[in-house]
Design an enzyme around this catalytic site. Structure first.
Site, PDB file in Angstrom:
ATOM      1  N   ASN A  93       0.927  -1.171   0.090  1.00  0.00           N
ATOM      2  CA  ASN A  93      -0.173  -0.076   0.058  1.00  0.00           C
ATOM      3  C   ASN A  93       0.953   1.126  -0.076  1.00  0.00           C
ATOM      4  O   ASN A  93       2.116   1.282   0.397  1.00  0.00           O
ATOM      5  CB  ASN A  93      -0.597   0.034   1.159  1.00  0.00           C
ATOM      6  CG  ASN A  93      -1.929  -1.240   1.268  1.00  0.00           C
ATOM      7  OD1 ASN A  93      -2.506  -1.467   0.336  1.00  0.00           O
ATOM      8  ND2 ASN A  93      -1.900  -1.928   2.432  1.00  0.00           N
ATOM      9  N   LYS A  94       0.448   2.242  -0.292  1.00  0.00           N
ATOM     10  CA  LYS A  94       0.975   3.686  -0.380  1.00  0.00           C
ATOM     11  C   LYS A  94       1.501   3.998   0.968  1.00  0.00           C
ATOM     12  O   LYS A  94       2.786   4.455   1.029  1.00  0.00           O
ATOM     13  CB  LYS A  94       0.089   4.818  -1.126  1.00  0.00           C
ATOM     14  CG  LYS A  94       0.942   6.048  -1.241  1.00  0.00           C
ATOM     15  CD  LYS A  94       2.229   5.883  -2.160  1.00  0.00           C
ATOM     16  CE  LYS A  94       3.066   7.105  -2.241  1.00  0.00           C
ATOM     17  NZ  LYS A  94       4.328   7.015  -2.890  1.00  0.00           N
ATOM     18  N   VAL A  95       0.710   3.975   1.902  1.00  0.00           N
ATOM     19  CA  VAL A  95       1.001   4.435   3.294  1.00  0.00           C
ATOM     20  C   VAL A  95       1.154   3.296   4.223  1.00  0.00           C
ATOM     21  O   VAL A  95       0.199   2.390   4.165  1.00  0.00           O
ATOM     22  CB  VAL A  95      -0.057   5.384   3.830  1.00  0.00           C
ATOM     23  CG1 VAL A  95       0.340   5.707   5.027  1.00  0.00           C
ATOM     24  CG2 VAL A  95      -0.097   6.670   3.179  1.00  0.00           C
TER      25      VAL A  95
END
Length: 336
Positions: free
Chosen positions: A330-332
């Protein structure tokens, strides 16, 4: 990923223009009251950027910099002496608790705290005394590219203004043009050599080692290649046992004191049967990939990773993968 990587030059131009006064103010503060110790606080690509910042700070200013094991604060609750120290956090999202909590701890303990962060509305930006935006814009790709480049530039701006080195700061102003040129480098030789590989060692040394760490991470993240990064000084130890005929090595021979040794190491690895991809500037005849250069050698890793990112996106596509949708990521990422 490819579009965002190629946009880095425009974002760096904005970063250089908008935050000059803020870095200058921080530099004056640090010259007036030098810290008793310095730690960096970061994860993943941001930690590689922190390593570059640390190298510049030690090489140019003589201050020893350590990478903080965040679990000392978040899990061990160790009684760290923060008074008069300097804590530098680097983050794209500014969301992860194990980056935010140490900055809060150090600020409450009397340290100077700096956040070089892309999300100016994040918990990290609010936690630090000195929050300086990266100006990389919204980054949709899971794999950080333009925000990583902006993080490297932030580390160089931080160091240059602390040192008050006019020549170095002037060299930084020429980065946007150098990044545009780097994005056009033809590294198709690497795509052809690596599209069928399932493993690789990425090698760098000195100021080029954070570059090797980041390249290895992106090989894993976007190309599903088992990649490990090693210093050119370490590869002759245990890692040497893994190298057999055709073992791929991506080697960065950036300018500076380590370059001659890296070129020599590449020759030695070729004689051992390794499939060497030596990335070096145009004046190195043994090179396989032409490494772009900046206005001064200390900035070379910034333009070098720009060329690598374009190649990594192309390699991902050649392997039938989608660089924008890495498996399980995931991005974060939030860790404690």
């Amino acid at each position: 990923m490819l579009k965002e990587a190629r946009s880095a030059a425009e974002h760096v131009a904005m970063q250089l223009m908008r935050e000059r006064d803020r870095y200058a103010e921080l530099g004056r503060r640090l010259r007036a009251a030098p810290p008793s110790g310095i730690v960096t606080v970061a994860r993943g690509s941001s930690d590689h950027a922190a390593g570059y910042c640390a190298y510049l700070t030690m090489a140019r200013l003589g201050h020893i910099v350590a990478s903080l094991p965040m679990s000392l604060v978040t899990l061990n609750r160790a009684p760290l002496i923060a008074k008069n120290a300097l804590a530098i956090a680097i983050s794209q999202s500014g969301q992860s608790p194990d980056v935010v909590e140490p900055i809060r701890y150090f600020r409450e303990g009397g340290a100077t705290t700096v956040a070089l962060v892309n999300n100016v509305d994040s918990p990290l930006a609010r936690a630090a005394e000195w929050s300086i935006p990266l100006h990389a814009g919204v980054e949709s790709s899971v794999a950080a590219t333009k925000s990583f480049i902006a993080s490297l530039v932030a580390g160089a701006l931080f160091t240059g203004h602390w040192q008050d080195d006019a020549a170095f700061l002037q060299a930084l102003e020429r980065l946007p043009d150098a990044l545009r040129s780097a994005a056009e480098c033809n590294w198709s030789t690497a795509v052809e050599a690596l599209y069928g590989s399932d493993r690789i060692m990425v090698v760098g040394r000195g100021i080029g080692f954070p570059l090797a760490l980041e390249a290895a991470l992106k090989c894993k993240e976007t190309c599903a290649i088992q990649a490990e990064a090693f210093s050119g000084a370490e590869i002759k130890h245990g890692p040497m046992a893994l190298i057999d005929d055709g073992y791929p090595l991506l080697m960065f021979a950036t300018r500076g004191p380590s370059q001659a040794g890296m070129v020599q190491l590449a020759d030695e690895m070729r004689h051992r049967g390794a499939k060497v991809l030596l990335a070096a500037p145009a004046d190195i005849p043994q090179r396989d990939l032409t490494l772009p250069v900046a206005a001064t050698p200390d900035l070379d890793p910034i333009v070098a990773i720009q060329a690598f990112y374009v190649m990594a996106a192309q390699l991902s596509a050649a392997r039938g993968l989608d660089a924008d949708k890495p498996r399980h990521l995931n991005k974060v990422t939030r860790t404690n």
